[in-house]
Scaffold this motif. Sequence first.
Motif, PDB file in Angstrom:
ATOM      1  N   LYS A  52       0.811  -1.217   0.000  1.00 46.90           N
ATOM      2  CA  LYS A  52       0.000   0.000   0.000  1.00 46.90           C
ATOM      3  C   LYS A  52       0.849   1.273   0.000  1.00 46.90           C
ATOM      4  O   LYS A  52       0.309   2.381   0.058  1.00 46.90           O
ATOM      5  CB  LYS A  52      -0.937   0.012   1.211  1.00 46.90           C
ATOM      6  N   VAL A  53       2.169   1.106  -0.037  1.00 45.70           N
ATOM      7  CA  VAL A  53       3.074   2.253  -0.025  1.00 45.70           C
ATOM      8  C   VAL A  53       3.890   2.246  -1.314  1.00 45.70           C
ATOM      9  O   VAL A  53       4.604   1.285  -1.598  1.00 45.70           O
ATOM     10  CB  VAL A  53       4.006   2.213   1.198  1.00 45.70           C
ATOM     11  N   ALA A  54       3.790   3.324  -2.094  1.00 44.79           N
ATOM     12  CA  ALA A  54       4.573   3.438  -3.323  1.00 44.79           C
ATOM     13  C   ALA A  54       6.065   3.452  -2.992  1.00 44.79           C
ATOM     14  O   ALA A  54       6.469   3.991  -1.958  1.00 44.79           O
ATOM     15  CB  ALA A  54       4.185   4.714  -4.064  1.00 44.79           C
ATOM     16  N   PRO A  55       6.890   2.830  -3.823  1.00 45.99           N
ATOM     17  CA  PRO A  55       6.573   2.211  -5.111  1.00 45.99           C
ATOM     18  C   PRO A  55       6.253   0.717  -5.028  1.00 45.99           C
ATOM     19  O   PRO A  55       6.180   0.049  -6.038  1.00 45.99           O
ATOM     20  CB  PRO A  55       7.863   2.435  -5.895  1.00 45.99           C
ATOM     21  N   PHE A  56       6.063   0.205  -3.806  1.00 43.28           N
ATOM     22  CA  PHE A  56       5.861  -1.234  -3.660  1.00 43.28           C
ATOM     23  C   PHE A  56       4.434  -1.665  -3.985  1.00 43.28           C
ATOM     24  O   PHE A  56       4.090  -2.842  -3.842  1.00 43.28           O
ATOM     25  CB  PHE A  56       6.267  -1.687  -2.258  1.00 43.28           C
ATOM     26  N   ASP A  57       3.628  -0.717  -4.435  1.00 47.85           N
ATOM     27  CA  ASP A  57       2.324  -1.090  -4.970  1.00 47.85           C
ATOM     28  C   ASP A  57       2.447  -1.686  -6.371  1.00 47.85           C
ATOM     29  O   ASP A  57       1.464  -2.200  -6.913  1.00 47.85           O
ATOM     30  CB  ASP A  57       1.395   0.123  -4.999  1.00 47.85           C
ATOM     31  N   LYS A  58       3.673  -1.653  -6.921  1.00 52.59           N
ATOM     32  CA  LYS A  58       3.926  -2.212  -8.246  1.00 52.59           C
ATOM     33  C   LYS A  58       4.696  -3.529  -8.110  1.00 52.59           C
ATOM     34  O   LYS A  58       5.792  -3.552  -7.529  1.00 52.59           O
ATOM     35  CB  LYS A  58       4.726  -1.237  -9.098  1.00 52.59           C
ATOM     36  N   PRO A  59       4.170  -4.620  -8.631  1.00 50.30           N
ATOM     37  CA  PRO A  59       4.863  -5.908  -8.485  1.00 50.30           C
ATOM     38  C   PRO A  59       6.247  -5.915  -9.117  1.00 50.30           C
ATOM     39  O   PRO A  59       7.138  -6.625  -8.634  1.00 50.30           O
ATOM     40  CB  PRO A  59       3.917  -6.904  -9.160  1.00 50.30           C
ATOM     41  N   GLU A  60       6.443  -5.129 -10.186  1.00 48.06           N
ATOM     42  CA  GLU A  60       7.767  -5.095 -10.828  1.00 48.06           C
ATOM     43  C   GLU A  60       8.834  -4.567  -9.862  1.00 48.06           C
ATOM     44  O   GLU A  60       9.971  -5.040  -9.860  1.00 48.06           O
ATOM     45  CB  GLU A  60       7.728  -4.212 -12.083  1.00 48.06           C
TER      46      GLU A  60
END
Length: 553
Positions: free
Chosen positions: A324-332
């Motif tokens: 829920k915290v960018a940038p870890f909202d992106k699986p890449e």
Amino acid sequence: MTNGTNAPTALTRRDTLRLASLFAASTLAGDLIGGSAAHAATPGTLVVAAPGTPQSLDNEFDGSLGTIDAIGQLYDSLVAYKKIPDPKVPGVLRENIVDDPSLPGDADLEGRLAESWEVAPDGMMLRLRLRKGVKSNWGNELTAEDVKWTWDRKFALNAIGGFQVGLMDLASPDAVKVEDRYTVSFHPTHPNPIMLKIQTHRYANIFDSTKCKEMATAEDPWARKFLESNSAGFGPYSLKSLVRGQQAVFTARPDYYLGKPAIDTIIYKEVPTSATRTALLQGGAVDIAQALQPLEIKQLGKAPGVKIETVDASSMMWIILNAKVAPFDKPEVRQAMNYAFPRDAVIASVFQNIASPMKGCMPSIYPGYSDAFDQYSLDLDKAKALLAEAGLPDGFKVEIAYNAGDPVQEPIALLFQSSLRKIGVELVLRKVPAGTYFNEVSAKKLPMLFFVDAPWTADPVFALRLYFYSKSFVDYSNYANPKVDEMIEAGSQMTDLAKRTELMLEIQKIVMADAPWVFVASPNFTMARRDKVEGFTYYTSNSINFADFSVKA
């Protein structure tokens, strides 16, 4: 379920090492550790150096190592796994957690408080018949009412036991039925394939309801105040004394239904630093030293009079990536963090090879585990390409929190920091005091945190639901994949072992690709003790049962 401890000390490391030498080398040791040095390695008394004394004796509200150990001595479960020789370490026993579809609940169990059990073929009922004549440490006989009261308490308090209630799929206290004085049954709302396995859980112990009701009040109907510092159980030991921050003393029960333990007295000492615990064991002032650091384990392996045994375990260390915290909202980005993690270097240099690379999202020793979906060997080019794909070709800056009470976390973070710098990611290290670290984890707000844990029920449904089901309170990564949720719910009601195993493999495949964690290591469990102490058995709770041990004269 986390083996953390809050055990602050005002001593510097230099002072601690000097004090440890005095403990081990002089007659002053007997005075400084309450006279226990005089009894170390004797048939009647076992002295244990632990990071902390039990913070609570109520298993609903504490999962520290001292509490976990204490629960295992004071209480007993209805059933337990049978023991088998460890396949790698001669002389060591461990639980036989291999699934066996020919047995009730697919598990190779032996009776503890229950003498027999049956699981309905459709998974809609578990019935257990209790041993007759079993007495608690207060002299009250075990009956089905004790089992019923224990589970009613889980419903009412809705703490750690609330998770067990959910896994059992019990709609209300009425789902636990007293059939007669010695027979109790569980009735889940839907078919439940693991309700018998859950009875092996370290915290599935049974209370003496007669004593608890006696100590309850209108303001405290579930005897929380009493059970925090006292026991009411059917286990092999009773509590003689508990002085938090100093020691707990346990005495063997001559009326224990499986026979009086071989060791009469257990002195469980709080020794906050690993270096001091190491020195005390090496000097002979204690018989067992717990939770030692890898370099100290290596050191003790060469010490005369000390025996070191290290076995594959259920414990896992990972780095939470908060979805829920960018940038870890992106699986890449989460995948890139794994490709940039120097896993082999961490295992060799920090863990001294007393650990295995973490190649899956559940314990490698559990049935249904697979490492076939691990793809994260160190590959900085791949990591950079994934960051570019996520729109971050120049990298980013992020903070990682680590537990000041766990000495291996900082060096791991430093190695990771160095590796990430090569792909443009600036990792800022934040040391969090041990006493408040779990609060940071449970708040689920920080972008990256270290975490160490183990799911105590040896089943993939339990493990995967614990960490990756979006409704689980232990989903500290805020991971949410609707397909995974749907599959976990389906697996939780699937009684066909082969189909359930296949489904759990598919979940592991998806989770590994989604990478909600940086998969760090699977630390071994190490038993460090004087060579006169015999009887080490490994349990998936990563704790010890004193009743297993004996001391050679």
